[in-house]
Write a protein that holds these residues in place. Structure first.
Motif, PDB file in Angstrom:
ATOM      1  N   ASP A  74       0.825  -1.209   0.000  1.00  0.00           N
ATOM      2  CA  ASP A  74       0.000   0.000   0.000  1.00  0.00           C
ATOM      3  C   ASP A  74       0.861   1.262   0.000  1.00  0.00           C
ATOM      4  O   ASP A  74       0.568   2.231  -0.698  1.00  0.00           O
ATOM      5  CB  ASP A  74      -0.939   0.019   1.209  1.00  0.00           C
ATOM      6  CG  ASP A  74      -2.011  -1.054   1.133  1.00  0.00           C
ATOM      7  OD1 ASP A  74      -2.204  -1.644   0.040  1.00  0.00           O
ATOM      8  OD2 ASP A  74      -2.636  -1.321   2.179  1.00  0.00           O
ATOM      9  N   ALA A  75       1.938   1.265   0.782  1.00  0.00           N
ATOM     10  CA  ALA A  75       2.830   2.429   0.840  1.00  0.00           C
ATOM     11  C   ALA A  75       3.518   2.650  -0.503  1.00  0.00           C
ATOM     12  O   ALA A  75       3.632   3.784  -0.976  1.00  0.00           O
ATOM     13  CB  ALA A  75       3.864   2.258   1.941  1.00  0.00           C
ATOM     14  N   LEU A  76       3.944   1.565  -1.135  1.00  0.00           N
ATOM     15  CA  LEU A  76       4.587   1.680  -2.434  1.00  0.00           C
ATOM     16  C   LEU A  76       3.597   2.198  -3.474  1.00  0.00           C
ATOM     17  O   LEU A  76       3.918   3.094  -4.252  1.00  0.00           O
ATOM     18  CB  LEU A  76       5.160   0.323  -2.866  1.00  0.00           C
ATOM     19  CG  LEU A  76       5.832   0.275  -4.223  1.00  0.00           C
ATOM     20  CD1 LEU A  76       7.002   1.246  -4.278  1.00  0.00           C
ATOM     21  CD2 LEU A  76       6.304  -1.136  -4.526  1.00  0.00           C
ATOM     22  N   ALA A  77       2.397   1.662  -3.473  1.00  0.00           N
ATOM     23  CA  ALA A  77       1.384   2.114  -4.428  1.00  0.00           C
ATOM     24  C   ALA A  77       1.074   3.591  -4.237  1.00  0.00           C
ATOM     25  O   ALA A  77       0.955   4.346  -5.204  1.00  0.00           O
ATOM     26  CB  ALA A  77       0.105   1.276  -4.278  1.00  0.00           C
ATOM     27  N   ALA A  78       0.978   4.031  -2.993  1.00  0.00           N
ATOM     28  CA  ALA A  78       0.699   5.449  -2.719  1.00  0.00           C
ATOM     29  C   ALA A  78       1.841   6.330  -3.214  1.00  0.00           C
ATOM     30  O   ALA A  78       1.611   7.399  -3.780  1.00  0.00           O
ATOM     31  CB  ALA A  78       0.456   5.669  -1.225  1.00  0.00           C
ATOM     32  N   SER A  79       3.078   5.879  -3.017  1.00  0.00           N
ATOM     33  CA  SER A  79       4.211   6.700  -3.443  1.00  0.00           C
ATOM     34  C   SER A  79       4.288   6.786  -4.960  1.00  0.00           C
ATOM     35  O   SER A  79       4.732   7.793  -5.505  1.00  0.00           O
ATOM     36  CB  SER A  79       5.520   6.164  -2.870  1.00  0.00           C
ATOM     37  OG  SER A  79       5.868   4.942  -3.482  1.00  0.00           O
ATOM     38  N   LEU A  80       3.852   5.751  -5.653  1.00  0.00           N
ATOM     39  CA  LEU A  80       3.890   5.766  -7.115  1.00  0.00           C
ATOM     40  C   LEU A  80       2.818   6.680  -7.702  1.00  0.00           C
ATOM     41  O   LEU A  80       2.939   7.114  -8.849  1.00  0.00           O
ATOM     42  CB  LEU A  80       3.735   4.342  -7.665  1.00  0.00           C
ATOM     43  CG  LEU A  80       4.910   3.422  -7.390  1.00  0.00           C
ATOM     44  CD1 LEU A  80       4.604   2.016  -7.856  1.00  0.00           C
ATOM     45  CD2 LEU A  80       6.180   3.936  -8.050  1.00  0.00           C
TER      46      LEU A  80
END
Length: 87
Positions: A74-80
């Protein structure tokens, strides 16, 4: 043994992330080099998620938080979804 495998995966992820950032920081990098940098960074993220999943299998789940891998994903998706600086 699992810890040794995870240490190796994280070391490879660190190397890949560093390599990707070096290419991305090169003002003369062509599109092929930038695609390579993206592959490095994606592989780094995949390795980090795999380690999180492996660790989540060995750790008791904290009520209400979900597995570590889900949080990382989820954190990676948000940062992308955030625009890149300088774009």
């Amino acid at each position: 043994m699992a810890d040794d495998i995870e240490i190796g995966m994280l070391a490879a992820a660190t190397y890949d992330a560093t390599s990707g950032m070096e290419i991305a920081d090169d003002d003369d990098a062509d599109p092929a080099a930038l695609r390579l940098a993206l592959r490095y960074v994606c592989r780094s993220a995949q390795d980090a998620v795999k380690v999180a999943e492996l660790r989540a299998e060995r750790l008791p789940e904290t009520p209400g938080t979900g597995p570590s891998a889900d949080l990382l994903r989820d954190a990676l998706a948000a940062s992308l979804r955030k625009p890149l600086s300088g774009s």
